[in-house]
Design a protein around this motif. Structure first.
Motif, PDB file in Angstrom:
ATOM      1  N   UNK A  20       0.855  -1.189   0.000  1.00  7.55           N
ATOM      2  CA  UNK A  20       0.000   0.000   0.000  1.00  7.55           C
ATOM      3  C   UNK A  20       0.892   1.241   0.000  1.00  7.55           C
ATOM      4  N   UNK A  21       0.658   2.195  -0.918  1.00  7.39           N
ATOM      5  CA  UNK A  21       1.528   3.375  -0.966  1.00  7.39           C
ATOM      6  C   UNK A  21       1.273   4.321   0.199  1.00  7.39           C
ATOM      7  N   UNK A  41       9.950   8.529 -10.953  1.00 10.08           N
ATOM      8  CA  UNK A  41       9.417   7.452 -10.130  1.00 10.08           C
ATOM      9  C   UNK A  41      10.170   6.153 -10.421  1.00 10.08           C
ATOM     10  N   UNK A  42      10.403   5.883 -11.713  1.00  9.59           N
ATOM     11  CA  UNK A  42      11.094   4.656 -12.092  1.00  9.59           C
ATOM     12  C   UNK A  42      12.592   4.740 -11.824  1.00  9.59           C
ATOM     13  N   UNK A  43      13.246   5.809 -12.272  1.00  7.24           N
ATOM     14  CA  UNK A  43      14.702   5.897 -12.168  1.00  7.24           C
ATOM     15  C   UNK A  43      15.178   6.063 -10.726  1.00  7.24           C
ATOM     16  N   UNK A  44      14.358   6.666  -9.890  1.00  2.00           N
ATOM     17  CA  UNK A  44      14.736   6.869  -8.490  1.00  2.00           C
ATOM     18  C   UNK A  44      14.109   5.836  -7.573  1.00  2.00           C
ATOM     19  N   UNK A  45      13.407   4.867  -8.163  1.00  2.00           N
ATOM     20  CA  UNK A  45      12.782   3.772  -7.418  1.00  2.00           C
ATOM     21  C   UNK A  45      11.923   4.300  -6.264  1.00  2.00           C
ATOM     22  N   UNK A  46      11.026   5.239  -6.606  1.00  2.00           N
ATOM     23  CA  UNK A  46      10.187   5.859  -5.582  1.00  2.00           C
ATOM     24  C   UNK A  46       9.196   4.893  -4.957  1.00  2.00           C
ATOM     25  N   UNK A  95       8.931  19.193 -11.279  1.00  2.00           N
ATOM     26  CA  UNK A  95       8.743  17.820 -10.794  1.00  2.00           C
ATOM     27  C   UNK A  95       9.824  17.423  -9.789  1.00  2.00           C
ATOM     28  N   UNK A  96      11.075  17.732 -10.059  1.00  2.00           N
ATOM     29  CA  UNK A  96      12.149  17.368  -9.115  1.00  2.00           C
ATOM     30  C   UNK A  96      11.931  17.994  -7.745  1.00  2.00           C
ATOM     31  N   UNK A  97      11.456  19.230  -7.735  1.00  2.00           N
ATOM     32  CA  UNK A  97      11.201  19.910  -6.458  1.00  2.00           C
ATOM     33  C   UNK A  97      10.072  19.219  -5.692  1.00  2.00           C
ATOM     34  N   UNK A  98       9.039  18.785  -6.384  1.00  2.00           N
ATOM     35  CA  UNK A  98       7.947  18.057  -5.732  1.00  2.00           C
ATOM     36  C   UNK A  98       8.441  16.710  -5.216  1.00  2.00           C
ATOM     37  N   UNK A  99       9.220  16.011  -6.031  1.00  2.00           N
ATOM     38  CA  UNK A  99       9.747  14.703  -5.615  1.00  2.00           C
ATOM     39  C   UNK A  99      10.657  14.857  -4.405  1.00  2.00           C
ATOM     40  N   UNK A 100      11.651  15.737  -4.509  1.00  2.00           N
ATOM     41  CA  UNK A 100      12.621  15.889  -3.411  1.00  2.00           C
ATOM     42  C   UNK A 100      11.994  16.486  -2.156  1.00  2.00           C
ATOM     43  N   UNK A 101      11.246  17.573  -2.339  1.00  2.00           N
ATOM     44  CA  UNK A 101      10.698  18.282  -1.189  1.00  2.00           C
ATOM     45  C   UNK A 101       9.533  17.580  -0.534  1.00  2.00           C
ATOM     46  N   UNK A 102       8.560  17.156  -1.315  1.00  2.00           N
ATOM     47  CA  UNK A 102       7.329  16.615  -0.751  1.00  2.00           C
ATOM     48  C   UNK A 102       7.318  15.087  -0.676  1.00  2.00           C
ATOM     49  N   UNK A 103       7.539  14.441  -1.809  1.00  2.00           N
ATOM     50  CA  UNK A 103       7.373  12.980  -1.815  1.00  2.00           C
ATOM     51  C   UNK A 103       8.441  12.264  -1.013  1.00  2.00           C
ATOM     52  N   UNK A 104       9.670  12.777  -1.037  1.00  2.00           N
ATOM     53  CA  UNK A 104      10.755  12.176  -0.242  1.00  2.00           C
ATOM     54  C   UNK A 104      10.944  12.929   1.070  1.00  2.00           C
ATOM     55  N   UNK A 105      10.978  14.256   0.991  1.00  2.00           N
ATOM     56  CA  UNK A 105      11.269  15.068   2.172  1.00  2.00           C
ATOM     57  C   UNK A 105      10.106  15.340   3.099  1.00  2.00           C
ATOM     58  N   UNK A 106       8.867  15.150   2.613  1.00  2.00           N
ATOM     59  CA  UNK A 106       7.704  15.334   3.468  1.00  2.00           C
ATOM     60  C   UNK A 106       7.220  16.765   3.617  1.00  2.00           C
TER      61      UNK A 106
END
Length: 109
Positions: free
Chosen positions: A3-4, A40-45, A84-95
């Motif tokens: 579950x994500x 998502x694929x290259x960084x194995x999110x 997109x990188x800012x959303x991935x780094x800041x929100x999806x990974x960084x919270x």
């Protein structure tokens, strides 16, 4: 698949040119979705508990491309491929949500 922890929806709605509601498709949602899927694929999110899904209309068509992140219910508007990188780094990974891209509270809030 587990579950994500976060589920990201990218509006992929396209309407004909000149439609009064506009559409995310006319504003580059395909590029945003493709970049998000690439990261998502290259960084194995998936290992960070992130799932990405293309979606139909998310509502505020003239403010798109729109990206919605659950379970927080955070909506980003006017997202560009370069964001997109800012959303991935800041929100999806960084919270931490990316403040400058948050949808206007008058529209989503």
């Amino acid at each position: 698949m587990p579950k994500p922890a976060k589920h990201v929806f990218v509006c992929m709605q396209s309407r004909p040119p000149g439609h009064p509601r506009g559409s995310c498709g006319a504003n580059g949602c395909q590029e945003v979705f493709e970049e998000l899927m690439f990261q998502w694929q290259s960084r194995d999110l998936i290992t960070h508990g992130v799932q990405v899904t293309g979606a139909g209309c998310l509502g505020p068509c003239t403010a798109g491309p729109n990206v919605l992140v659950y379970p927080e219910g955070i909506m980003y508007g006017g997202v560009k491929k370069e964001d997109v990188s800012e959303i991935v780094n800041g929100h999806l990974i960084g919270g931490e949500p990316v403040e400058r891209l948050l949808m206007d509270p008058e529209i989503w809030g």
